[in-house]
Design an enzyme around this catalytic site. Sequence first.
Site, short mmCIF file in Angstrom:
data_model
loop_
_atom_site.label_atom_id
_atom_site.label_comp_id
_atom_site.label_asym_id
_atom_site.label_seq_id
_atom_site.Cartn_x
_atom_site.Cartn_y
_atom_site.Cartn_z
N ASP A 8 46.05 46.52 41.57
CA ASP A 8 46.55 47.79 41.46
C ASP A 8 47.80 47.95 42.25
OD1 ASP A 8 46.01 48.38 43.87
OD2 ASP A 8 44.78 50.06 43.78
N HIS A 9 48.68 49.07 42.21
CA HIS A 9 49.82 49.19 42.85
C HIS A 9 49.92 48.80 44.36
CE1 HIS A 9 47.64 52.73 43.10
NE2 HIS A 9 48.27 53.04 44.26
N CYS A 65 43.52 44.97 45.74
CA CYS A 65 43.98 46.49 45.71
C CYS A 65 44.24 46.95 47.18
CB CYS A 65 42.77 47.41 45.28
SG CYS A 65 41.26 47.45 45.92
N GLY A 66 44.01 47.97 47.59
CA GLY A 66 44.53 48.52 49.02
C GLY A 66 43.65 47.91 49.86
N THR A 67 42.32 47.90 49.56
CA THR A 67 41.54 47.60 50.55
C THR A 67 40.65 46.29 50.02
OG1 THR A 67 39.68 48.86 49.64
CG2 THR A 67 40.73 49.79 51.51
N GLY A 68 40.84 45.86 48.79
CA GLY A 68 39.76 44.91 47.90
C GLY A 68 38.70 45.13 47.45
N HIS A 98 27.47 30.73 50.57
CA HIS A 98 26.40 31.35 50.51
C HIS A 98 26.41 32.07 49.24
CE1 HIS A 98 25.35 31.34 55.04
NE2 HIS A 98 25.80 30.08 54.46
N ASN A 99 27.20 32.59 48.73
CA ASN A 99 27.31 33.79 47.57
C ASN A 99 27.72 33.33 46.32
OD1 ASN A 99 28.32 35.39 50.25
ND2 ASN A 99 26.44 36.08 49.61
N ARG A 109 46.62 46.15 51.81
CA ARG A 109 47.01 47.10 53.04
C ARG A 109 46.21 46.78 54.25
NH1 ARG A 109 46.70 52.79 49.60
NH2 ARG A 109 48.87 52.49 48.50
N ARG A 132 18.47 27.49 49.14
CA ARG A 132 18.24 28.79 49.51
C ARG A 132 19.13 29.79 49.10
NH1 ARG A 132 19.61 27.12 54.32
NH2 ARG A 132 20.81 28.71 55.77
N HIS A 133 20.36 29.41 49.02
CA HIS A 133 21.31 30.40 48.64
C HIS A 133 21.72 30.43 47.23
CE1 HIS A 133 22.63 30.47 52.88
NE2 HIS A 133 22.77 29.26 52.88
N ARG A 136 18.88 32.73 45.96
CA ARG A 136 19.28 34.08 46.10
C ARG A 136 20.55 34.27 45.07
NH1 ARG A 136 19.65 32.81 52.50
NH2 ARG A 136 17.14 32.89 52.80
C1 RB5 Z 1 44.91 53.18 46.01
O1 RB5 Z 1 45.50 54.19 46.70
C2 RB5 Z 1 43.65 52.74 46.76
O2 RB5 Z 1 42.77 53.54 46.77
C3 RB5 Z 1 43.18 51.47 46.16
O3 RB5 Z 1 44.01 50.57 46.20
C4 RB5 Z 1 41.88 50.67 46.86
O4 RB5 Z 1 42.29 50.63 48.03
C5 RB5 Z 1 40.57 51.15 46.46
O5 RB5 Z 1 39.62 50.66 46.95
#
Ligand code: RB5
Length: 164
Positions: A8-9, A65-68, A98-99, A109, A132-133, A136
């Site tokens: 995203d942005h 994204c901001g946090t993934g 593992h996954n 961010r 085992r992985h 799962r």
């Molecule tokens: C956008 O503001 C933010 O919410 C998005 O990038 C993300 O972090 C959501 O999980």
Amino acid sequence: MRIAVGSDHAGFPLKQVLAAYLAELGHLVDDMGTDTEDPVDYPAYGAAVGEAVASGRADLGLCVCGTGIGIGIAANKVRGVRAAVVHDVTTARLAREHNEANVLCLGGRVVGAEVAREAVTTFLAAEHAGGRHHRRVEEIASIESGGPVHALGASAPASGRARA
Ligand code: RB5
């Protein structure tokens, strides 16, 4: 490898850095957008990356994204996708070992570009540990297709154990 990337942005700047890095490493990059820092909603981009991976059009995916987190949740709604949010090289390695994660998710961010590049390198080099992985991962696939989790045993949650 062919790698689908999307953001995203909020993830756009880091996606650009990582897409260029992947190309430098010799991978084919399939960029699903977004293409600017104008605000967009992340679910469509996570789904696009997830669908590219699940269909076999891409070997692996990269979501930012901001946090993934949000884009990773969206990617995980596509059957066959195992999207993992990672923050460092250790979680990047374990996501594969593992996954058997097939989509790497990073937060533009919250993670710096250098750590992100190292996480990508590590993710691409790591291999699923099997054993085992693998069992799962198969259990996750069973949940996804509405089937039972077949290996309920001593390590199963209490509510899932047969009671004598
Ligand atoms: C956008 O503001 C933010 O919410 C998005 O990038 C993300 O972090 C959501 O999980």
